[in-house]
Enzyme design. Sequence first.
Site, PDB file in Angstrom:
ATOM      1  N   GLU A   1      -9.421  -7.386  -5.096  1.00 34.59           N
ATOM      2  CA  GLU A   1      -9.369  -7.461  -3.634  1.00 34.59           C
ATOM      3  C   GLU A   1     -10.795  -7.351  -3.116  1.00 34.59           C
ATOM      4  O   GLU A   1     -11.449  -6.319  -3.289  1.00 34.59           O
ATOM      5  CB  GLU A   1      -8.502  -6.317  -3.085  1.00 34.59           C
ATOM      6  CG  GLU A   1      -8.439  -6.268  -1.561  1.00 34.59           C
ATOM      7  CD  GLU A   1      -7.535  -5.132  -1.041  1.00 34.59           C
ATOM      8  OE1 GLU A   1      -6.426  -4.924  -1.577  1.00 34.59           O
ATOM      9  OE2 GLU A   1      -7.963  -4.438  -0.092  1.00 34.59           O
TER      10      GLU A   1
ATOM     11  N   ARG B   1      -1.155  -2.276  -4.598  1.00 34.60           N
ATOM     12  CA  ARG B   1      -2.568  -1.891  -4.476  1.00 34.60           C
ATOM     13  C   ARG B   1      -2.867  -0.568  -5.200  1.00 34.60           C
ATOM     14  O   ARG B   1      -2.043   0.344  -5.188  1.00 34.60           O
ATOM     15  CB  ARG B   1      -2.963  -1.759  -3.004  1.00 34.60           C
ATOM     16  CG  ARG B   1      -2.852  -3.057  -2.247  1.00 34.60           C
ATOM     17  CD  ARG B   1      -3.136  -2.842  -0.784  1.00 34.60           C
ATOM     18  NE  ARG B   1      -4.525  -2.957  -0.419  1.00 34.60           N
ATOM     19  CZ  ARG B   1      -5.187  -2.095   0.341  1.00 34.60           C
ATOM     20  NH1 ARG B   1      -4.597  -0.987   0.770  1.00 34.60           N
ATOM     21  NH2 ARG B   1      -6.428  -2.306   0.673  1.00 34.60           N
TER      22      ARG B   1
ATOM     23  N   GLU C   1      -3.465   6.971   2.055  1.00 30.17           N
ATOM     24  CA  GLU C   1      -3.814   7.184   3.461  1.00 30.17           C
ATOM     25  C   GLU C   1      -2.575   7.336   4.345  1.00 30.17           C
ATOM     26  O   GLU C   1      -2.473   6.737   5.414  1.00 30.17           O
ATOM     27  CB  GLU C   1      -4.707   6.047   3.978  1.00 30.17           C
ATOM     28  CG  GLU C   1      -6.032   5.964   3.231  1.00 30.17           C
ATOM     29  CD  GLU C   1      -7.015   4.951   3.804  1.00 30.17           C
ATOM     30  OE1 GLU C   1      -6.571   3.951   4.371  1.00 30.17           O
ATOM     31  OE2 GLU C   1      -8.229   5.181   3.653  1.00 30.17           O
TER      32      GLU C   1
ATOM     33  N   ASP D   1     -14.728   2.131  -1.710  1.00 29.96           N
ATOM     34  CA  ASP D   1     -14.139   1.403  -0.587  1.00 29.96           C
ATOM     35  C   ASP D   1     -15.091   0.393   0.038  1.00 29.96           C
ATOM     36  O   ASP D   1     -15.657   0.667   1.098  1.00 29.96           O
ATOM     37  CB  ASP D   1     -13.688   2.420   0.487  1.00 29.96           C
ATOM     38  CG  ASP D   1     -12.831   1.780   1.554  1.00 29.96           C
ATOM     39  OD1 ASP D   1     -12.464   0.614   1.372  1.00 29.96           O
ATOM     40  OD2 ASP D   1     -12.523   2.446   2.550  1.00 29.96           O
TER      41      ASP D   1
ATOM     42  N   GLU E   1     -16.245  -4.638   7.453  1.00 32.89           N
ATOM     43  CA  GLU E   1     -16.011  -3.262   7.911  1.00 32.89           C
ATOM     44  C   GLU E   1     -17.245  -2.390   7.697  1.00 32.89           C
ATOM     45  O   GLU E   1     -17.594  -1.579   8.549  1.00 32.89           O
ATOM     46  CB  GLU E   1     -14.815  -2.673   7.148  1.00 32.89           C
ATOM     47  CG  GLU E   1     -14.604  -1.195   7.433  1.00 32.89           C
ATOM     48  CD  GLU E   1     -13.412  -0.591   6.694  1.00 32.89           C
ATOM     49  OE1 GLU E   1     -12.702  -1.312   5.971  1.00 32.89           O
ATOM     50  OE2 GLU E   1     -13.193   0.629   6.846  1.00 32.89           O
TER      51      GLU E   1
ATOM     52  N   TRP F   1     -14.121  12.153   3.345  1.00 29.64           N
ATOM     53  CA  TRP F   1     -14.292  11.231   4.467  1.00 29.64           C
ATOM     54  C   TRP F   1     -15.645  11.435   5.151  1.00 29.64           C
ATOM     55  O   TRP F   1     -15.948  10.786   6.126  1.00 29.64           O
ATOM     56  CB  TRP F   1     -13.169  11.439   5.508  1.00 29.64           C
ATOM     57  CG  TRP F   1     -11.881  10.767   5.125  1.00 29.64           C
ATOM     58  CD1 TRP F   1     -11.679   9.935   4.065  1.00 29.64           C
ATOM     59  CD2 TRP F   1     -10.610  10.850   5.800  1.00 29.64           C
ATOM     60  NE1 TRP F   1     -10.370   9.501   4.022  1.00 29.64           N
ATOM     61  CE2 TRP F   1      -9.693  10.047   5.077  1.00 29.64           C
ATOM     62  CE3 TRP F   1     -10.168  11.521   6.939  1.00 29.64           C
ATOM     63  CZ2 TRP F   1      -8.360   9.900   5.451  1.00 29.64           C
ATOM     64  CZ3 TRP F   1      -8.833  11.373   7.314  1.00 29.64           C
ATOM     65  CH2 TRP F   1      -7.934  10.573   6.577  1.00 29.64           C
TER      66      TRP F   1
ATOM     67  N   LYS G   1       0.897  -1.160   0.000  1.00 32.06           N
ATOM     68  CA  LYS G   1       0.000   0.000   0.000  1.00 32.06           C
ATOM     69  C   LYS G   1       0.932   1.206   0.000  1.00 32.06           C
ATOM     70  O   LYS G   1       1.617   1.466   0.994  1.00 32.06           O
ATOM     71  CB  LYS G   1      -0.872  -0.026   1.255  1.00 32.06           C
ATOM     72  CG  LYS G   1      -1.710   1.227   1.480  1.00 32.06           C
ATOM     73  CD  LYS G   1      -2.651   1.050   2.683  1.00 32.06           C
ATOM     74  CE  LYS G   1      -3.455   2.304   2.982  1.00 32.06           C
ATOM     75  NZ  LYS G   1      -4.426   2.102   4.077  1.00 32.06           N
TER      76      LYS G   1
HETATM   77  O1  GCW Z   1     -11.364   1.513   3.958  1.00 32.07           O
HETATM   78  C1  GCW Z   1     -10.133   1.730   4.408  1.00 32.07           C
HETATM   79  C2  GCW Z   1     -10.135   1.179   5.788  1.00 32.07           C
HETATM   80  C3  GCW Z   1      -8.745   1.188   6.340  1.00 32.07           C
HETATM   81  C4  GCW Z   1      -7.875   0.349   5.398  1.00 32.07           C
HETATM   82  C5  GCW Z   1      -7.933   0.966   4.005  1.00 32.07           C
HETATM   83  C6  GCW Z   1      -7.151   0.167   2.990  1.00 32.07           C
HETATM   84  C7  GCW Z   1      -5.964  -0.966   5.913  1.00 32.07           C
HETATM   85  O2  GCW Z   1     -11.007   1.938   6.578  1.00 32.07           O
HETATM   86  O3  GCW Z   1      -8.783   0.637   7.618  1.00 32.07           O
HETATM   87  O4  GCW Z   1      -6.561   0.288   5.849  1.00 32.07           O
HETATM   88  O5  GCW Z   1      -9.257   0.992   3.594  1.00 32.07           O
HETATM   89  O6  GCW Z   1      -7.756  -0.666   2.331  1.00 32.07           O
HETATM   90  O7  GCW Z   1      -5.962   0.361   2.867  1.00 32.07           O
END
Ligand code: GCW
Length: 679
Positions: free
Chosen positions: A368, A306, A273, A346, A374, A511, A269
């Site tokens: 993926e 990713r 983020e 997401d 979640e 967000w 990754k």
């Molecule tokens: O949706 C977000 C999640 C994060 C996650 C990220 C990702 C691992 O809230 O917790 O981090 O995706 O897929 O990298």
Amino acid sequence: MRNHILALLIAVATIVPGVASTTNDGSELWLRSLSSINETKGNVTFDRKKLSPTLQEASKVLNSPSLCGYTIKVSLKGDKSLGRDGYEIRTSGKELTLSATTDLGVLYGAFALLRIADSGEQIPNQVVEVPAYTLRILNHWDNLDGTVERGYAGHSLWKWEQIADSISPRYMEYARANASIGINGTVLNNVNASPRILSADYLDKVKRIADTFRPFGVRVYLSVNFASPMALDSLPTADPLDPQVQKWWKKKADEIYRLIPDFGGFLVKANSEGQPGPMDFGRTHADGANMLARALKPHGGIVMWRSFVYSPIDADRAKQAYMEFQPLDGKFEPNVIIQIKNGPVDFQPREPYSPLFGAMPSTPEMVEFQITQEYLGHSNHLAYLAPMWKEFFEYVPSTSLKAAAGVTNIGDNANWTGHPLAQANWYAFGRLAWNPELTSEQIASEWLARTLIDPHNTPAEVRDSLSAMLISSRETVVDYMMPLGLHHIFAFGHHYGPEPWCDVPGARPDWLPKYYHRADSIGLGFDRSPSGSNAVEQYPEPLRSQLADMNSCPEELLLWFHHVPWTHKLKSGRTLWDELCIAYQRGCNRTIEYQKIWENAKPYISPEIFADVQQRLMTQTRDAQWWKDACILYFQEFSRLPLPSEVAPPIHTLDEMRKVSLGITNYESPTPALLNINR
Ligand code: GCW
């Protein structure tokens, strides 16, 4: 579907219970039949004397009581077309021949026989299976401190501080369970990766795990932090074009492969983020991925890079992965695979497929999926996800992908997945990664028969109603959370309850729910048509035109692609507002039906699992009501329209709900009252 469930309910109510189920706490997963050993040996023969650890495992499976009564011959001279993992089974009366070209192929064939027998089915005269993908991988988001990001089944399975002294028997059970459904790789640690995983200390522990998994054909992979050379060895940079950095990664790869000769590779990754990446040094994703790929290549390793990126720029977030990656098509080394989340944002309860699939014809791509829930009620809500993944494959041909990954829902809870029925999602991911053509129904009925109920002693009506419950459950969650293409209206941070009103001063707009739902006095939804963000342009024709027009866009994605007037008429002849309210009500109603289906199945289910799931289903009903009330009351402030007659009045007030960010434990349940809701 709804009428179908109701019809089943009535049928179930008249059934007289059969044999009470035996003790089952869920810890044996779908391999309960392996726990008793068959004493009558000798009916399984191999065409070789010395059995490898993998063949010894296969032998155990073939000697299980479920297969007793059969004479089984195992041959490793299978047809070449079976490849590394395939197998062939031929049946003549009580004589079975299992052939494959590798030990692992034999193990997969043995598990296939067990599956057929345990599902209560007849073994066909001939079975030939070759998996759709060579890589079928779990992704753990497990941190080195034992916590699990977005994990809802306890702590991490990996007890890093204990590994030097002992390996828990659960590691082997984990590998066996994965092999039994065809999963052949696992990324042990979180994509938000600690550099420490590549330290000598940790690599030694990783080796111990890899050794344990090897007989089951489960290869180990690691998530790596792109700035590891800086963090671990104080290099002044992690620039992928810097020779020192390249040398560092080569040496690291050599070190790993000395310990773990069949190490799978890296998952990365980067520049996402807050994670470091090549763009921090003015380079591209391709520069970064290729540098790692070159280090792994001599050893046969791969890089899964990713595409989950969204920089704080103005473009619609749903467009960003495509914008950043598509221009890099053809620029990656052959041992790089771009790992793309199924949808463009997401892991929402429903998303369209990510338009990056199929848009990089010269670059290997993999999907993926998120097995952990979640955004689907964590481990409190029932959501069987096979139908969601099948929906993806309807748009993205499975043959266009190189591999499938699933972010796992496994933790150290005794039953592995928290919600006992969430095991079905682990199972379904493995089965679909092996064969995306399988139906959700077939997978559900296999899993139920192997895990939850005894197929021979459970009336067909009970089995069918449980299966119908699983099959409809994801759509139910969509209905009470985000129907008609709504998305990401979750509470900030924990992603459990609704907060369509959420405002966090200083937070990135993308967000926050308002960015996604865009409710105003005119209507609801995100305009991604050519008059809006034009995200539809990333999709190929004829889909692009279909999505671009409010009248031809599939209704389940309507508010994803359009800002729709409240009084716009949908196919049913009802207005958007009415359909929206009815969907929320339908979702709530379904959760109540699930409680009844579960109650009726009680005599056939182990008491531990029964009580556990019963509790969770009540919580789900409680939460569904909260979702319905929160969303309807909030959106009503914009629509200014009355509730349609089919919809029961809310039981909460908006003010009351605005004070609570619905988490898992912070709300006292008024569930019993809900059962009397007027449907
Ligand atoms: O949706 C977000 C999640 C994060 C996650 C990220 C990702 C691992 O809230 O917790 O981090 O995706 O897929 O990298």
